[in-house]
Motif scaffolding. Sequence first.
Motif, PDB file in Angstrom:
ATOM      1  N   GLY A 193      24.096 -26.057   0.465  1.00  0.00           N
ATOM      2  CA  GLY A 193      22.839 -26.796   0.429  1.00  0.00           C
ATOM      3  C   GLY A 193      21.867 -26.238   1.446  1.00  0.00           C
ATOM      4  O   GLY A 193      22.268 -25.794   2.526  1.00  0.00           O
ATOM      5  N   ILE A 194      20.593 -26.237   1.097  1.00  0.00           N
ATOM      6  CA  ILE A 194      19.553 -25.752   2.011  1.00  0.00           C
ATOM      7  C   ILE A 194      18.726 -26.942   2.468  1.00  0.00           C
ATOM      8  O   ILE A 194      18.217 -27.712   1.642  1.00  0.00           O
ATOM      9  CB  ILE A 194      18.651 -24.710   1.325  1.00  0.00           C
ATOM     10  N   LEU A 195      18.617 -27.091   3.782  1.00  0.00           N
ATOM     11  CA  LEU A 195      17.839 -28.169   4.384  1.00  0.00           C
ATOM     12  C   LEU A 195      16.678 -27.596   5.177  1.00  0.00           C
ATOM     13  O   LEU A 195      16.817 -26.561   5.837  1.00  0.00           O
ATOM     14  CB  LEU A 195      18.712 -29.010   5.321  1.00  0.00           C
ATOM     15  N   PHE A 196      15.546 -28.287   5.115  1.00  0.00           N
ATOM     16  CA  PHE A 196      14.373 -27.914   5.904  1.00  0.00           C
ATOM     17  C   PHE A 196      14.099 -29.024   6.911  1.00  0.00           C
ATOM     18  O   PHE A 196      13.741 -30.142   6.538  1.00  0.00           O
ATOM     19  CB  PHE A 196      13.169 -27.713   4.991  1.00  0.00           C
ATOM     20  N   VAL A 197      14.327 -28.712   8.183  1.00  0.00           N
ATOM     21  CA  VAL A 197      13.960 -29.634   9.257  1.00  0.00           C
ATOM     22  C   VAL A 197      12.484 -29.379   9.552  1.00  0.00           C
ATOM     23  O   VAL A 197      12.124 -28.378  10.171  1.00  0.00           O
ATOM     24  CB  VAL A 197      14.835 -29.405  10.508  1.00  0.00           C
ATOM     25  N   LYS A 198      11.627 -30.281   9.088  1.00  0.00           N
ATOM     26  CA  LYS A 198      10.179 -30.043   9.106  1.00  0.00           C
ATOM     27  C   LYS A 198       9.557 -30.250  10.481  1.00  0.00           C
ATOM     28  O   LYS A 198       8.546 -29.629  10.811  1.00  0.00           O
ATOM     29  CB  LYS A 198       9.500 -30.964   8.083  1.00  0.00           C
ATOM     30  N   GLU A 199      10.129 -31.143  11.254  1.00  0.00           N
ATOM     31  CA  GLU A 199       9.645 -31.421  12.605  1.00  0.00           C
ATOM     32  C   GLU A 199      10.854 -31.593  13.517  1.00  0.00           C
ATOM     33  O   GLU A 199      11.985 -31.740  13.049  1.00  0.00           O
ATOM     34  CB  GLU A 199       8.793 -32.700  12.627  1.00  0.00           C
ATOM     35  N   HIS A 200      10.593 -31.570  14.819  1.00  0.00           N
ATOM     36  CA  HIS A 200      11.684 -31.779  15.772  1.00  0.00           C
ATOM     37  C   HIS A 200      12.319 -33.143  15.513  1.00  0.00           C
ATOM     38  O   HIS A 200      11.625 -34.152  15.371  1.00  0.00           O
ATOM     39  CB  HIS A 200      11.151 -31.711  17.202  1.00  0.00           C
ATOM     40  N   ILE A 201      13.646 -33.166  15.398  1.00  0.00           N
ATOM     41  CA  ILE A 201      14.356 -34.414  15.121  1.00  0.00           C
ATOM     42  C   ILE A 201      15.047 -34.908  16.382  1.00  0.00           C
ATOM     43  O   ILE A 201      15.323 -34.132  17.300  1.00  0.00           O
ATOM     44  CB  ILE A 201      15.382 -34.227  13.980  1.00  0.00           C
ATOM     45  N   ASP A 202      15.312 -36.206  16.420  1.00  0.00           N
ATOM     46  CA  ASP A 202      15.855 -36.788  17.651  1.00  0.00           C
ATOM     47  C   ASP A 202      17.375 -36.724  17.713  1.00  0.00           C
ATOM     48  O   ASP A 202      17.976 -37.178  18.686  1.00  0.00           O
ATOM     49  CB  ASP A 202      15.385 -38.239  17.812  1.00  0.00           C
ATOM     50  N   LYS A 203      18.007 -36.170  16.667  1.00  0.00           N
ATOM     51  CA  LYS A 203      19.462 -36.022  16.656  1.00  0.00           C
ATOM     52  C   LYS A 203      19.831 -34.584  16.316  1.00  0.00           C
ATOM     53  O   LYS A 203      19.096 -33.899  15.612  1.00  0.00           O
ATOM     54  CB  LYS A 203      20.087 -36.961  15.614  1.00  0.00           C
ATOM     55  N   HIS A 204      20.959 -34.149  16.824  1.00  0.00           N
ATOM     56  CA  HIS A 204      21.488 -32.833  16.462  1.00  0.00           C
ATOM     57  C   HIS A 204      21.757 -32.816  14.958  1.00  0.00           C
ATOM     58  O   HIS A 204      22.184 -33.820  14.367  1.00  0.00           O
ATOM     59  CB  HIS A 204      22.785 -32.584  17.236  1.00  0.00           C
ATOM     60  N   LEU A 205      21.496 -31.688  14.328  1.00  0.00           N
ATOM     61  CA  LEU A 205      21.742 -31.575  12.892  1.00  0.00           C
ATOM     62  C   LEU A 205      23.183 -31.946  12.549  1.00  0.00           C
ATOM     63  O   LEU A 205      23.452 -32.559  11.510  1.00  0.00           O
ATOM     64  CB  LEU A 205      21.446 -30.144  12.424  1.00  0.00           C
ATOM     65  N   GLY A 206      24.114 -31.601  13.431  1.00  0.00           N
ATOM     66  CA  GLY A 206      25.515 -31.928  13.192  1.00  0.00           C
ATOM     67  C   GLY A 206      25.761 -33.420  13.088  1.00  0.00           C
ATOM     68  O   GLY A 206      26.624 -33.871  12.323  1.00  0.00           O
ATOM     69  N   THR A 207      25.008 -34.211  13.844  1.00  0.00           N
ATOM     70  CA  THR A 207      25.146 -35.668  13.773  1.00  0.00           C
ATOM     71  C   THR A 207      24.730 -36.176  12.396  1.00  0.00           C
ATOM     72  O   THR A 207      25.373 -37.053  11.808  1.00  0.00           O
ATOM     73  CB  THR A 207      24.289 -36.333  14.864  1.00  0.00           C
ATOM     74  N   ILE A 208      23.661 -35.612  11.867  1.00  0.00           N
ATOM     75  CA  ILE A 208      23.191 -36.004  10.537  1.00  0.00           C
ATOM     76  C   ILE A 208      24.209 -35.602   9.472  1.00  0.00           C
ATOM     77  O   ILE A 208      24.500 -36.369   8.544  1.00  0.00           O
ATOM     78  CB  ILE A 208      21.820 -35.361  10.267  1.00  0.00           C
ATOM     79  N   LEU A 209      24.786 -34.417   9.614  1.00  0.00           N
ATOM     80  CA  LEU A 209      25.782 -33.972   8.641  1.00  0.00           C
ATOM     81  C   LEU A 209      27.073 -34.780   8.745  1.00  0.00           C
ATOM     82  O   LEU A 209      27.758 -34.996   7.739  1.00  0.00           O
ATOM     83  CB  LEU A 209      26.062 -32.482   8.833  1.00  0.00           C
ATOM     84  N   ASN A 210      27.400 -35.240   9.940  1.00  0.00           N
ATOM     85  CA  ASN A 210      28.560 -36.130  10.073  1.00  0.00           C
ATOM     86  C   ASN A 210      28.321 -37.443   9.337  1.00  0.00           C
ATOM     87  O   ASN A 210      29.238 -38.013   8.731  1.00  0.00           O
ATOM     88  CB  ASN A 210      28.856 -36.399  11.548  1.00  0.00           C
ATOM     89  N   GLY A 211      27.078 -37.929   9.381  1.00  0.00           N
ATOM     90  CA  GLY A 211      26.742 -39.128   8.620  1.00  0.00           C
ATOM     91  C   GLY A 211      26.885 -38.894   7.127  1.00  0.00           C
ATOM     92  O   GLY A 211      27.366 -39.762   6.384  1.00  0.00           O
ATOM     93  N   PHE A 212      26.465 -37.710   6.674  1.00  0.00           N
ATOM     94  CA  PHE A 212      26.647 -37.336   5.270  1.00  0.00           C
ATOM     95  C   PHE A 212      28.131 -37.346   4.904  1.00  0.00           C
ATOM     96  O   PHE A 212      28.533 -37.879   3.860  1.00  0.00           O
ATOM     97  CB  PHE A 212      26.043 -35.952   5.040  1.00  0.00           C
ATOM     98  N   LYS A 213      28.964 -36.786   5.772  1.00  0.00           N
ATOM     99  CA  LYS A 213      30.399 -36.754   5.504  1.00  0.00           C
ATOM    100  C   LYS A 213      30.992 -38.161   5.425  1.00  0.00           C
ATOM    101  O   LYS A 213      31.886 -38.426   4.618  1.00  0.00           O
ATOM    102  CB  LYS A 213      31.125 -35.951   6.590  1.00  0.00           C
ATOM    103  N   THR A 214      30.491 -39.047   6.253  1.00  0.00           N
ATOM    104  CA  THR A 214      30.983 -40.424   6.223  1.00  0.00           C
ATOM    105  C   THR A 214      30.714 -41.066   4.864  1.00  0.00           C
ATOM    106  O   THR A 214      31.587 -41.722   4.277  1.00  0.00           O
ATOM    107  CB  THR A 214      30.317 -41.252   7.337  1.00  0.00           C
ATOM    108  N   GLY A 215      29.511 -40.865   4.338  1.00  0.00           N
ATOM    109  CA  GLY A 215      29.191 -41.386   3.013  1.00  0.00           C
ATOM    110  C   GLY A 215      30.073 -40.774   1.936  1.00  0.00           C
ATOM    111  O   GLY A 215      30.504 -41.461   1.002  1.00  0.00           O
ATOM    112  N   CYS A 216      30.361 -39.483   2.073  1.00  0.00           N
ATOM    113  CA  CYS A 216      31.225 -38.807   1.097  1.00  0.00           C
ATOM    114  C   CYS A 216      32.649 -39.350   1.147  1.00  0.00           C
ATOM    115  O   CYS A 216      33.305 -39.510   0.107  1.00  0.00           O
ATOM    116  CB  CYS A 216      31.229 -37.305   1.361  1.00  0.00           C
ATOM    117  N   ARG A 217      33.132 -39.633   2.356  1.00  0.00           N
ATOM    118  CA  ARG A 217      34.494 -40.173   2.477  1.00  0.00           C
ATOM    119  C   ARG A 217      34.596 -41.548   1.820  1.00  0.00           C
ATOM    120  O   ARG A 217      35.614 -41.885   1.207  1.00  0.00           O
ATOM    121  CB  ARG A 217      34.901 -40.251   3.950  1.00  0.00           C
TER     122      ARG A 217
END
Length: 340
Positions: free
Chosen positions: A104-128
């Motif tokens: 998957g390709i993601l575009f971080v358009k502006e500075h985000i307040d969380k590490h990208l890994g934190t967001i992907l961990n949230g994605f994994k939680t939903g998948c589980r």
Amino acid sequence: MNQEQLQRRIELAGPKKQSMARRKQDHDYQSRRMYMITMTTEGRQPLLGTVVGDPRQPFGNEEVPRTVPSPLGQAITACWYEIEKRNDDISVVAFQLMPDHFHGILFVKEHIDKHLGTILNGFKTGCRKAFRTLCPVEYAVALRRQTQRRGRHDDDHGILFAPGYNDKILLRAGQLDNWKRYLADNPRRLLVKRQHPEFFRVQRAMAWKGMTFSAIGNLFLLRKPFLVQVQCSRRLTEEQIKEKTDAALKLCQQGAVLVSPSISPGEKAIMRAAFEKGYPEIIIKDNGFAPLTKPSGAGFDACASGQMLFLGPTYHSNEHKAITRSQCLNLNDIAEKLCQ
């Protein structure tokens, strides 16, 4: 950070992590950037769908290779697109589901307040959660595996996805288009690999003429009676390179297989000209192959047709280092021995 500081940090970091756990040093994963993310299912189980179609058909044809997602695959896809709904500063550029992994390709358009890994961990939680609901038996097996080591959590295995993820960072012009083409071509590549597994299986400790290699491609090219080394000085003029190219192509017409590490401009020009005309080639690499390594771009289809063989050392390194003169000489020595 200067070179001395970088070397000190590398020494303190210990052994190099495998690619699913490794991040780019000194990169701000909260900054505005594009990423290509890859995650694989635990044990590469084909839980996410099935690839169907005809690899000979072009895009636009109804039989073009494509992934038919399983119910779990549909849920994973929905979770991926949920990322941009939950994060205003991130948009989904592309997504390609495969039976045992996805890109998957993601575009971080502006500075985000969380590490990208934190967001992907949230994605994994939903998948589980989807995994537990849609595949209760497989989920229970994965959960038992997590606690089988005397009741302790097993960090070496995941529930649905293998631990971590691989990320590639967009760094140069044209890279995004290459990513998109690669994602779209994934189903076709899988079907081609299934049709010609012998050309895409990494061969380990392959002995030939007193040397040992790892290899990908058509090993029968080594048995051809007419192997010709391509070696060119960097001092050759364009006219001299053209003369050598014409001479090499004449040999190819007589059945020659060209052998070269393809390092100098002249070597690259000759090998490229022969490749474009469909003549067989053996390429000597300075690095071995990871277990799931596959040729990229046109080299993939050349392997499928039996046109190419890649030879490398038996070891593989994730380090990207400039090739040295001694390595170049050694690779040319190997090419010479193969042609004797």
